[in-house]
Design a protein around this motif. Structure first.
Motif, PDB file in Angstrom:
ATOM      1  N   LEU A 151       0.830  -1.203   0.000  1.00  0.00           N
ATOM      2  CA  LEU A 151       0.000   0.000   0.000  1.00  0.00           C
ATOM      3  C   LEU A 151       0.865   1.254   0.000  1.00  0.00           C
ATOM      4  CD1 LEU A 151      -2.727   1.388   0.117  1.00  0.00           C
ATOM      5  CD2 LEU A 151      -2.738   1.042   2.597  1.00  0.00           C
ATOM      6  N   ARG A 152       1.933   1.258   0.800  1.00  0.00           N
ATOM      7  CA  ARG A 152       2.832   2.415   0.819  1.00  0.00           C
ATOM      8  C   ARG A 152       3.380   2.690  -0.570  1.00  0.00           C
ATOM      9  NH1 ARG A 152       7.356   3.623  -0.380  1.00  0.00           N
ATOM     10  NH2 ARG A 152       7.729   1.440  -0.938  1.00  0.00           N
ATOM     11  N   HIS A 153       3.827   1.630  -1.238  1.00  0.00           N
ATOM     12  CA  HIS A 153       4.399   1.800  -2.581  1.00  0.00           C
ATOM     13  C   HIS A 153       3.353   2.334  -3.550  1.00  0.00           C
ATOM     14  CE1 HIS A 153       6.715   1.106  -6.179  1.00  0.00           C
ATOM     15  NE2 HIS A 153       5.806   0.264  -6.646  1.00  0.00           N
ATOM     16  N   ARG A 154       2.114   1.875  -3.429  1.00  0.00           N
ATOM     17  CA  ARG A 154       1.077   2.319  -4.352  1.00  0.00           C
ATOM     18  C   ARG A 154       0.652   3.753  -4.077  1.00  0.00           C
ATOM     19  NH1 ARG A 154      -2.417  -3.391  -4.618  1.00  0.00           N
ATOM     20  NH2 ARG A 154      -0.767  -4.554  -5.732  1.00  0.00           N
ATOM     21  N   ALA A 217       4.540  16.879  -0.341  1.00  0.00           N
ATOM     22  CA  ALA A 217       5.381  16.919   0.862  1.00  0.00           C
ATOM     23  C   ALA A 217       5.027  15.781   1.811  1.00  0.00           C
ATOM     24  CB  ALA A 217       5.218  18.268   1.563  1.00  0.00           C
ATOM     25  N   ALA A 218       3.735  15.457   1.931  1.00  0.00           N
ATOM     26  CA  ALA A 218       3.309  14.378   2.826  1.00  0.00           C
ATOM     27  C   ALA A 218       3.724  13.011   2.298  1.00  0.00           C
ATOM     28  CB  ALA A 218       1.797  14.438   3.022  1.00  0.00           C
ATOM     29  N   VAL A 219       3.758  12.848   0.979  1.00  0.00           N
ATOM     30  CA  VAL A 219       4.106  11.551   0.387  1.00  0.00           C
ATOM     31  C   VAL A 219       5.611  11.372   0.246  1.00  0.00           C
ATOM     32  CG1 VAL A 219       3.836  10.130  -1.694  1.00  0.00           C
ATOM     33  CG2 VAL A 219       1.887  11.400  -0.794  1.00  0.00           C
ATOM     34  N   LEU A 220       6.358  12.466   0.211  1.00  0.00           N
ATOM     35  CA  LEU A 220       7.806  12.389   0.005  1.00  0.00           C
ATOM     36  C   LEU A 220       8.515  11.458   0.989  1.00  0.00           C
ATOM     37  CD1 LEU A 220      10.353  13.292  -1.471  1.00  0.00           C
ATOM     38  CD2 LEU A 220      10.422  15.314   0.011  1.00  0.00           C
ATOM     39  N   PRO A 221       8.256  11.519   2.308  1.00  0.00           N
ATOM     40  CA  PRO A 221       8.955  10.584   3.207  1.00  0.00           C
ATOM     41  C   PRO A 221       8.641   9.122   2.913  1.00  0.00           C
ATOM     42  CG  PRO A 221       7.259  11.824   4.386  1.00  0.00           C
ATOM     43  CD  PRO A 221       7.440  12.476   3.066  1.00  0.00           C
ATOM     44  N   LEU A 222       7.431   8.821   2.441  1.00  0.00           N
ATOM     45  CA  LEU A 222       7.090   7.445   2.086  1.00  0.00           C
ATOM     46  C   LEU A 222       7.871   7.012   0.849  1.00  0.00           C
ATOM     47  CD1 LEU A 222       3.214   7.544   2.597  1.00  0.00           C
ATOM     48  CD2 LEU A 222       5.023   7.133   4.279  1.00  0.00           C
ATOM     49  N   ALA A 223       8.071   7.938  -0.085  1.00  0.00           N
ATOM     50  CA  ALA A 223       8.872   7.633  -1.265  1.00  0.00           C
ATOM     51  C   ALA A 223      10.330   7.405  -0.886  1.00  0.00           C
ATOM     52  CB  ALA A 223       8.757   8.775  -2.279  1.00  0.00           C
ATOM     53  N   LEU A 224      10.846   8.213   0.023  1.00  0.00           N
ATOM     54  CA  LEU A 224      12.233   8.035   0.479  1.00  0.00           C
ATOM     55  C   LEU A 224      12.423   6.673   1.133  1.00  0.00           C
ATOM     56  CD1 LEU A 224      12.976  11.566   1.968  1.00  0.00           C
ATOM     57  CD2 LEU A 224      14.197  10.482   0.068  1.00  0.00           C
ATOM     58  N   HIS A 225      11.470   6.249   1.941  1.00  0.00           N
ATOM     59  CA  HIS A 225      11.593   4.942   2.596  1.00  0.00           C
ATOM     60  C   HIS A 225      11.677   3.821   1.567  1.00  0.00           C
ATOM     61  CE1 HIS A 225      10.976   1.749   5.566  1.00  0.00           C
ATOM     62  NE2 HIS A 225      10.144   1.217   4.694  1.00  0.00           N
ATOM     63  N   GLY A 226      10.821   3.874   0.570  1.00  0.00           N
ATOM     64  CA  GLY A 226      10.828   2.830  -0.445  1.00  0.00           C
ATOM     65  C   GLY A 226      12.121   2.779  -1.230  1.00  0.00           C
ATOM     66  N   LYS A 238      14.168   2.924 -10.186  1.00  0.00           N
ATOM     67  CA  LYS A 238      12.853   3.497 -10.466  1.00  0.00           C
ATOM     68  C   LYS A 238      12.311   4.250  -9.253  1.00  0.00           C
ATOM     69  CE  LYS A 238      11.660  -0.138 -13.788  1.00  0.00           C
ATOM     70  NZ  LYS A 238      10.747  -1.280 -14.080  1.00  0.00           N
ATOM     71  N   ARG A 239      12.560   3.710  -8.070  1.00  0.00           N
ATOM     72  CA  ARG A 239      12.027   4.367  -6.872  1.00  0.00           C
ATOM     73  C   ARG A 239      12.744   5.681  -6.586  1.00  0.00           C
ATOM     74  NH1 ARG A 239      10.286  -0.388  -2.570  1.00  0.00           N
ATOM     75  NH2 ARG A 239       9.023  -1.564  -4.054  1.00  0.00           N
ATOM     76  N   TRP A 240      14.030   5.744  -6.884  1.00  0.00           N
ATOM     77  CA  TRP A 240      14.726   7.020  -6.715  1.00  0.00           C
ATOM     78  C   TRP A 240      14.255   8.037  -7.747  1.00  0.00           C
ATOM     79  CZ3 TRP A 240      16.665   8.789  -2.588  1.00  0.00           C
ATOM     80  CH2 TRP A 240      17.308   7.960  -1.666  1.00  0.00           C
ATOM     81  N   TRP A 241      13.862   7.577  -8.929  1.00  0.00           N
ATOM     82  CA  TRP A 241      13.293   8.490  -9.908  1.00  0.00           C
ATOM     83  C   TRP A 241      11.966   9.063  -9.407  1.00  0.00           C
ATOM     84  CZ3 TRP A 241      15.455  11.154 -13.446  1.00  0.00           C
ATOM     85  CH2 TRP A 241      16.553  10.665 -14.168  1.00  0.00           C
ATOM     86  N   MET A 242      11.175   8.238  -8.715  1.00  0.00           N
ATOM     87  CA  MET A 242       9.924   8.750  -8.151  1.00  0.00           C
ATOM     88  C   MET A 242      10.201   9.776  -7.059  1.00  0.00           C
ATOM     89  SD  MET A 242       7.138   5.639  -8.050  1.00  0.00           S
ATOM     90  CE  MET A 242       8.177   4.389  -7.297  1.00  0.00           C
ATOM     91  N   VAL A 243      11.236   9.528  -6.243  1.00  0.00           N
ATOM     92  CA  VAL A 243      11.629  10.516  -5.235  1.00  0.00           C
ATOM     93  C   VAL A 243      12.009  11.825  -5.914  1.00  0.00           C
ATOM     94  CG1 VAL A 243      13.348  11.090  -3.482  1.00  0.00           C
ATOM     95  CG2 VAL A 243      12.353   8.795  -3.540  1.00  0.00           C
ATOM     96  N   ALA A 244      12.809  11.735  -6.975  1.00  0.00           N
ATOM     97  CA  ALA A 244      13.245  12.942  -7.688  1.00  0.00           C
ATOM     98  C   ALA A 244      12.050  13.664  -8.315  1.00  0.00           C
ATOM     99  CB  ALA A 244      14.261  12.568  -8.763  1.00  0.00           C
ATOM    100  N   LEU A 245      11.098  12.907  -8.858  1.00  0.00           N
ATOM    101  CA  LEU A 245       9.928  13.523  -9.478  1.00  0.00           C
ATOM    102  C   LEU A 245       9.090  14.263  -8.442  1.00  0.00           C
ATOM    103  CD1 LEU A 245       7.991  13.895 -11.881  1.00  0.00           C
ATOM    104  CD2 LEU A 245       6.980  11.674 -11.290  1.00  0.00           C
ATOM    105  N   ILE A 246       8.843  13.627  -7.303  1.00  0.00           N
ATOM    106  CA  ILE A 246       8.014  14.253  -6.265  1.00  0.00           C
ATOM    107  C   ILE A 246       8.730  15.457  -5.663  1.00  0.00           C
ATOM    108  CG2 ILE A 246       7.040  13.882  -3.966  1.00  0.00           C
ATOM    109  CD1 ILE A 246       6.446  10.991  -4.859  1.00  0.00           C
ATOM    110  N   ALA A 397       7.905   3.748  10.277  1.00  0.00           N
ATOM    111  CA  ALA A 397       7.057   4.442  11.252  1.00  0.00           C
ATOM    112  C   ALA A 397       7.428   5.918  11.348  1.00  0.00           C
ATOM    113  CB  ALA A 397       7.186   3.769  12.619  1.00  0.00           C
ATOM    114  N   GLN A 398       8.716   6.221  11.322  1.00  0.00           N
ATOM    115  CA  GLN A 398       9.140   7.614  11.385  1.00  0.00           C
ATOM    116  C   GLN A 398       8.710   8.372  10.134  1.00  0.00           C
ATOM    117  OE1 GLN A 398      10.311   8.799  14.075  1.00  0.00           O
ATOM    118  NE2 GLN A 398      11.042  10.838  13.531  1.00  0.00           N
ATOM    119  N   CYS A 399       8.705   7.708   8.996  1.00  0.00           N
ATOM    120  CA  CYS A 399       8.257   8.352   7.758  1.00  0.00           C
ATOM    121  C   CYS A 399       6.764   8.672   7.811  1.00  0.00           C
ATOM    122  CB  CYS A 399       8.572   7.456   6.564  1.00  0.00           C
ATOM    123  SG  CYS A 399      10.329   7.364   6.156  1.00  0.00           S
TER     124      CYS A 399
END
Length: 446
Positions: A151-154, A217-226, A238-246, A397-399
């Motif tokens: 769910l976090r990833h989605r 901003a709220a989703v960014l920490p979840l993207a960083l965790h992934g 691919k996940r780092w590209w999503m971090v960069a995009l967000i 949890a911290q994210c």
């Protein structure tokens, strides 16, 4: 040749009786799959397109959210299918919030109401029902850490879509969402892009650039965790590209709420990271700022200037000027307010602060419910971090705590409950915090 078992079989089966195949138990409907459908509707379909007669409550995401509540309530009728197992503080929070809204609705009927206010109050109940459905299905329905990770990833994948649309809007000045409406929906709001200091302010599929910025901003920490904990090299890229995009789209909203949200994320996450992670983050952040200065001259300076003039610019003084009007209105109906969703800007004034808006519409009881909603998300995430046995879960949890912290500060900069995407995302995150707390502090049911 006939085997012994085959020869003996007819002796044990009466003639003429059909052979019955054992019935397999029905598989449970996976809540994460259902929530994924909700995420597609929430992030992909432009929020300003609604079912005409329903107005703001008629957005497709709000309608799906209400169906989630119906599904949740029907599931509780069967001991086999009920998702209610063990303690779950999110349920109490939702009940408290719902009762505060109902009390404000009853209070609204004690004063003269215009037709627009009556319609807004009725549709407000629909919105709250949807928010409750999102939080409850997530908090009680996600039954393993693997499904929570899915769910976090989605959520991150879904938020990447409006970020991409916003980037297209920023660089081209084309409001591409006007071509994304489904038949039967009507447009509520303008298809014209906002502008500030010579830059287009994209909103992606959200209704406003501020909303988009706070969501990212709220989703960014979840993207960083992934991205940090991804163990598959192909997926990690691919996940780092999503971090960069967000992260890259966030300042393009040209919104100080978004930048303050980014600052809150750093304040919550950096102290918990190892020193080498902090150093790497600072180096990457500095390099990204330089690159953005070169690619988009003036954007970083504009954003920093917006932050530096907080409290002295016209926008800030206008907001602080609302305080006297709010105090006067709240003093007339202090406990339950004038009715949820009835403080219409076209009839009264614009209030860019959800805490003040809650005081007006739901009174001090409603403000208390809002604070409990936000504080519970933070406390559940922090409680899950303390109970977790491994570093990856503690970081997750911290994210989630960082995502809630973005809302705690962001709700003070705009009337968040008037915007569907950020509100739905925050109730979803509350549900995720509840699910994570339950999975870390209680033995999962079999």
């Amino acid at each position: 040749m006939t085997s012994t078992s085959e020869a003996a079989a007819p002796a044990h089966r009466p003639a003429g009786r059909p052979v019955r195949t054992p019935r397999l138990p029905k598989a449970r409907v996976d809540p994460v799959t259902i929530i994924t459908f909700f995420l597609i509707v929430l992030f992909v379909m432009p929020a300003r397109y609604v079912v005409g007669p329903l107005g703001g409550a008629g957005s497709p995401s709000s309608m799906v959210a209400v169906l989630l509540l119906v599904w949740y309530l029907l599931s509780t009728l069967s001991p086999r299918w009920t998702p209610i197992r063990g303690k779950q503080p999110v349920r109490l929070v939702i009940v408290f919030l719902g009762l505060s809204v109902l009390a404000s609705y009853i209070a609204a009927t004690t004063r003269p109401l215009s037709a627009d206010e009556v319609n807004a109050a009725d549709l407000g109940l629909v919105l709250v029902a949807g928010w409750a459905g999102i939080a409850l299905v997530t908090a009680d329905g996600v039954n393993t850490m693997d499904r929570l990770e899915t769910l976090r990833h989605r959520i991150v994948l879904g938020a990447s879509f409006p970020a991409f649309i916003a980037m297209v809007q920023f660089f081209t000045g084309i409001e591409v969402t006007q071509y994304m409406a489904l038949p039967g929906l009507v447009e509520k709001g303008s298809a014209v892009l906002f502008e500030r200091e010579g830059f287009f302010r994209p909103s992606g599929t959200a209704t406003h650039p501020i909303e988009l910025g706070v969501v990212l901003a709220a989703v960014l920490p979840l993207a960083l965790h992934g991205a940090i904990y991804c163990r598959i090299p192909e997926q990690r890229r691919k996940r780092w590209w999503m971090v960069a995009l967000i992260a890259g789209t966030l300042p393009m909203s040209v919104s100080r709420s978004a930048i303050l949200g980014l600052f809150v994320v750093l304040v919550v996450l950096l102290p918990t990271w190892p020193s080498e992670w902090r150093l790497r983050a600072l180096l990457i952040g500095g390099a990204a700022s330089i690159l953005m200065r070169l690619m988009i001259p003036g954007l970083i300076g504009t954003v920093l200037n917006l932050i530096s003039v907080i409290g002295s610019d016209e926008n800030s003084t206008t907001r602080t000027g609302d305080y006297d009007a709010v105090v006067a209105a709240v003093s007339q109906r202090p406990l339950f307010g004038q009715g949820f969703a009835t403080y219409l800007p076209r009839m009264y004034r614009v209030i860019d602060n959800q805490y003040l808006m809650s005081a007006l519409e739901t009174g001090l009881i409603g403000v208390g419910a809002l604070l409990v909603f936000l504080a519970t998300g933070w406390l559940l995430a922090r409680g899950a971090r303390r109970a977790a046995a491994d570093e990856e879960t503690r970081h997750l949890a911290q994210c989630f705590a960082a995502s809630v912290a973005v809302a705690i500060f962001g709700f003070g900069t705009f009337d968040a409950f008037s915007f569907p995407m950020i509100t739905n995302v925050m109730f979803l995150i509350l549900g995720c915090c509840g699910a994570l707390w339950r999975l870390q502090t209680q033995r999962p049911s079999l």
